[in-house]
Design an enzyme around this catalytic site. Sequence first.
Site, PDB file in Angstrom:
ATOM      1  N   GLY A  15       0.839  -1.204   0.000  1.00 36.89           N
ATOM      2  CA  GLY A  15       0.000   0.000   0.000  1.00 36.89           C
ATOM      3  C   GLY A  15       0.873   1.253   0.000  1.00 36.89           C
ATOM      4  N   ARG A  25      13.465  10.121  -2.978  1.00 37.84           N
ATOM      5  CA  ARG A  25      14.352  11.271  -3.211  1.00 37.84           C
ATOM      6  C   ARG A  25      15.638  11.143  -2.392  1.00 37.84           C
ATOM      7  NH1 ARG A  25      14.872  15.895  -0.076  1.00 37.84           N
ATOM      8  NH2 ARG A  25      15.447  17.843  -1.149  1.00 37.84           N
ATOM      9  N   ARG A  76       0.961  -5.128  -5.771  1.00 39.11           N
ATOM     10  CA  ARG A  76       1.125  -6.350  -4.987  1.00 39.11           C
ATOM     11  C   ARG A  76       1.295  -7.457  -6.036  1.00 39.11           C
ATOM     12  NH1 ARG A  76      -0.592  -4.298   0.132  1.00 39.11           N
ATOM     13  NH2 ARG A  76      -2.450  -3.005   0.056  1.00 39.11           N
ATOM     14  N   ASP A 107       5.238  -5.032   5.920  1.00 40.24           N
ATOM     15  CA  ASP A 107       5.738  -6.377   6.242  1.00 40.24           C
ATOM     16  C   ASP A 107       5.678  -7.347   5.064  1.00 40.24           C
ATOM     17  OD1 ASP A 107       3.032  -6.413   6.383  1.00 40.24           O
ATOM     18  OD2 ASP A 107       2.884  -7.468   8.287  1.00 40.24           O
ATOM     19  N   GLY A 108       4.682  -7.188   4.184  1.00 42.77           N
ATOM     20  CA  GLY A 108       4.603  -8.046   2.993  1.00 42.77           C
ATOM     21  C   GLY A 108       5.829  -7.832   2.110  1.00 42.77           C
ATOM     22  N   THR A 130       4.362   2.586   5.517  1.00 41.33           N
ATOM     23  CA  THR A 130       2.948   2.163   5.544  1.00 41.33           C
ATOM     24  C   THR A 130       2.206   3.059   6.523  1.00 41.33           C
ATOM     25  OG1 THR A 130       1.419   0.469   6.412  1.00 41.33           O
ATOM     26  CG2 THR A 130       3.665   0.308   7.169  1.00 41.33           C
ATOM     27  N   ASP A 132      -0.026   2.101   8.404  1.00 44.30           N
ATOM     28  CA  ASP A 132      -0.527   1.290   9.530  1.00 44.30           C
ATOM     29  C   ASP A 132       0.337   1.355  10.791  1.00 44.30           C
ATOM     30  OD1 ASP A 132      -2.452   0.517   7.723  1.00 44.30           O
ATOM     31  OD2 ASP A 132      -1.480  -1.383   7.228  1.00 44.30           O
ATOM     32  N   ASP A 134       2.543  -0.656  11.708  1.00 38.08           N
ATOM     33  CA  ASP A 134       2.548  -1.988  12.326  1.00 38.08           C
ATOM     34  C   ASP A 134       3.865  -2.743  12.127  1.00 38.08           C
ATOM     35  OD1 ASP A 134       2.227  -2.226   9.606  1.00 38.08           O
ATOM     36  OD2 ASP A 134       0.684  -3.766   9.692  1.00 38.08           O
ATOM     37  N   ARG A 159     -17.508  15.606  13.482  1.00 39.16           N
ATOM     38  CA  ARG A 159     -17.997  16.102  14.784  1.00 39.16           C
ATOM     39  C   ARG A 159     -18.922  17.295  14.594  1.00 39.16           C
ATOM     40  NH1 ARG A 159     -18.294  13.878  19.769  1.00 39.16           N
ATOM     41  NH2 ARG A 159     -16.071  13.468  19.979  1.00 39.16           N
ATOM     42  N   MET A 174      -8.519   2.880   8.700  1.00 40.65           N
ATOM     43  CA  MET A 174      -7.662   1.777   8.235  1.00 40.65           C
ATOM     44  C   MET A 174      -6.700   1.322   9.327  1.00 40.65           C
ATOM     45  SD  MET A 174      -6.634   2.481   4.305  1.00 40.65           S
ATOM     46  CE  MET A 174      -7.700   1.944   2.973  1.00 40.65           C
ATOM     47  N   ARG A 176      -5.365  -2.200   8.886  1.00 42.34           N
ATOM     48  CA  ARG A 176      -5.312  -3.666   8.709  1.00 42.34           C
ATOM     49  C   ARG A 176      -5.550  -4.373  10.035  1.00 42.34           C
ATOM     50  NH1 ARG A 176      -3.476  -6.198   4.101  1.00 42.34           N
ATOM     51  NH2 ARG A 176      -2.353  -4.380   3.399  1.00 42.34           N
ATOM     52  N   GLY A 190     -10.873  13.168  20.500  1.00 43.54           N
ATOM     53  CA  GLY A 190     -11.813  13.131  21.624  1.00 43.54           C
ATOM     54  C   GLY A 190     -12.988  12.204  21.380  1.00 43.54           C
ATOM     55  N   ALA A 191     -12.719  11.036  20.797  1.00 40.95           N
ATOM     56  CA  ALA A 191     -13.808  10.083  20.523  1.00 40.95           C
ATOM     57  C   ALA A 191     -14.365   9.524  21.826  1.00 40.95           C
ATOM     58  CB  ALA A 191     -13.282   8.943  19.653  1.00 40.95           C
ATOM     59  N   SER A 220     -23.222  14.843  20.910  1.00 42.88           N
ATOM     60  CA  SER A 220     -22.827  13.936  19.821  1.00 42.88           C
ATOM     61  C   SER A 220     -21.891  12.878  20.389  1.00 42.88           C
ATOM     62  CB  SER A 220     -22.081  14.704  18.728  1.00 42.88           C
ATOM     63  OG  SER A 220     -20.854  15.200  19.235  1.00 42.88           O
ATOM     64  N   GLN A 260      -7.223   8.077   3.405  1.00 46.86           N
ATOM     65  CA  GLN A 260      -6.216   8.067   4.473  1.00 46.86           C
ATOM     66  C   GLN A 260      -4.806   7.818   3.942  1.00 46.86           C
ATOM     67  OE1 GLN A 260      -8.019   5.734   8.101  1.00 46.86           O
ATOM     68  NE2 GLN A 260      -9.134   5.174   6.266  1.00 46.86           N
TER      69      GLN A 260
HETATM   70  O1  F6P Z   1      -1.472  -1.380   4.563  1.00 51.59           O
HETATM   71  C1  F6P Z   1      -2.090  -0.176   4.214  1.00 51.59           C
HETATM   72  C2  F6P Z   1      -3.558  -0.374   3.986  1.00 51.59           C
HETATM   73  O2  F6P Z   1      -4.129   0.849   3.599  1.00 51.59           O
HETATM   74  C3  F6P Z   1      -4.324  -0.993   5.161  1.00 51.59           C
HETATM   75  O3  F6P Z   1      -4.605  -0.045   6.166  1.00 51.59           O
HETATM   76  C4  F6P Z   1      -5.543  -1.542   4.470  1.00 51.59           C
HETATM   77  O4  F6P Z   1      -6.079  -2.627   5.196  1.00 51.59           O
HETATM   78  C5  F6P Z   1      -4.997  -2.011   3.147  1.00 51.59           C
HETATM   79  O5  F6P Z   1      -3.791  -1.303   2.927  1.00 51.59           O
HETATM   80  C6  F6P Z   1      -5.916  -1.787   1.957  1.00 51.59           C
HETATM   81  O6  F6P Z   1      -5.323  -2.366   0.846  1.00 51.59           O
HETATM   82  P1  F6P Z   1      -5.803  -2.120  -0.641  1.00 51.59           P
HETATM   83  O7  F6P Z   1      -5.391  -0.739  -1.043  1.00 51.59           O
HETATM   84  O8  F6P Z   1      -5.101  -3.168  -1.438  1.00 51.59           O
HETATM   85  O9  F6P Z   1      -7.285  -2.238  -0.645  1.00 51.59           O
END
Ligand code: F6P
Length: 328
Positions: A15, A25, A76, A107-108, A130, A132, A134, A159, A174, A176, A190-191, A220, A260
């Site tokens: 992604g 760059r 991918r 990670d992929g 990424t 994420d 993660d 809001r 998002m 994952r 402030g959720a 709300s 996002q």
């Molecule tokens: O890893 C980044 C990400 O945006 C994740 O947050 C989300 O689950 C995934 O990629 C969406 O992937 P795709 O763009 O292939 O739908």
Amino acid sequence: MKTRIKKIAVLTSGGDAPGMNAAIRAVVRTCSYYHVECIGIYRGYQGMIEGDFKTMSARFVHHIIQKGGTILKSARSDEFRTKEGRKKAHKQLKDNNIDALVLVGGDGTFTGGMIFNEEFNFPIIGIPGTIDNDIFGTNFTIGYDTALNTVIDAIDKIRDTASSHNRLFFVEVMGRDAGFIALNTGVGAGAEEILIPEEDMGLDRLLESLKKSKRSGKSSSIVIVSEGDKTGKNVFELADYIEENLPQYEVRVSVLGHMQRGGSPSCFDRVLASRLGVKSVELLLDGKKNIMVGLIDNKVATTPLEKAVKGKHTINKELLRMSDILSV
Ligand code: F6P
């Protein structure tokens, strides 16, 4: 004796994330600074298999630091998952006299890089890119900070309309299988509640919490739901469930989706990408390989690629506790 590296290739994979261009760059310009040729590989591993290469000079990457997405494009690749595909990719690198690879991705991407290295002993450095966040071995991945700001901006707008109509919104973000985006934007915006994969809050507690919000006179409510949340219901089912069980609420759903991943990178992501990009080339020139560069305690740090892939970047659960206090 170290073999001198004369040609480095860089690719972006998985992604896309804001700041990937700043990383490209930095790699290209650091190569130029050290008189090393730099090759851009288009479309990630698929482009590597197909030999979709382009020589990049320092000027080629001008004015991209502020751009979202990736000029090298991303993909991918199913073919790279096969031994045959990886063989083709290796032949392309050899035929083009490429000595080392810089991979920008998640990670992929790193798993693919690790297998490739095991099979062909090819020098690789990973840069975590990424939204994420993660990845083990770095406090921050490139793109995460920008995504947080994009999400916060969207929730602030939600809001406005939520409080004008006294509504409850479920906002899906998002991430994952990781709750970094949900947790941090939940606190930052402030959720009222934050649902993340790392912590199954349970539907009863959610009902209780929303009842309490209503009693406390809130105009709300916003519940942030991470896409990987494991309550067993998706965001739309959650909304239906709440409407059935708490008819006093008028519920709406907003799925933020791929917005996002876009947009101009924040200053933080540009600086992070620049630091990691410079370091990745310097490490290769220093004979290092099969590591990921990351940022730990504001210092550039390295982690073996295998550890980066197998390790787990854990969320800070203290933020959940805080969020409960602050949404009283
Ligand atoms: O890893 C980044 C990400 O945006 C994740 O947050 C989300 O689950 C995934 O990629 C969406 O992937 P795709 O763009 O292939 O739908």
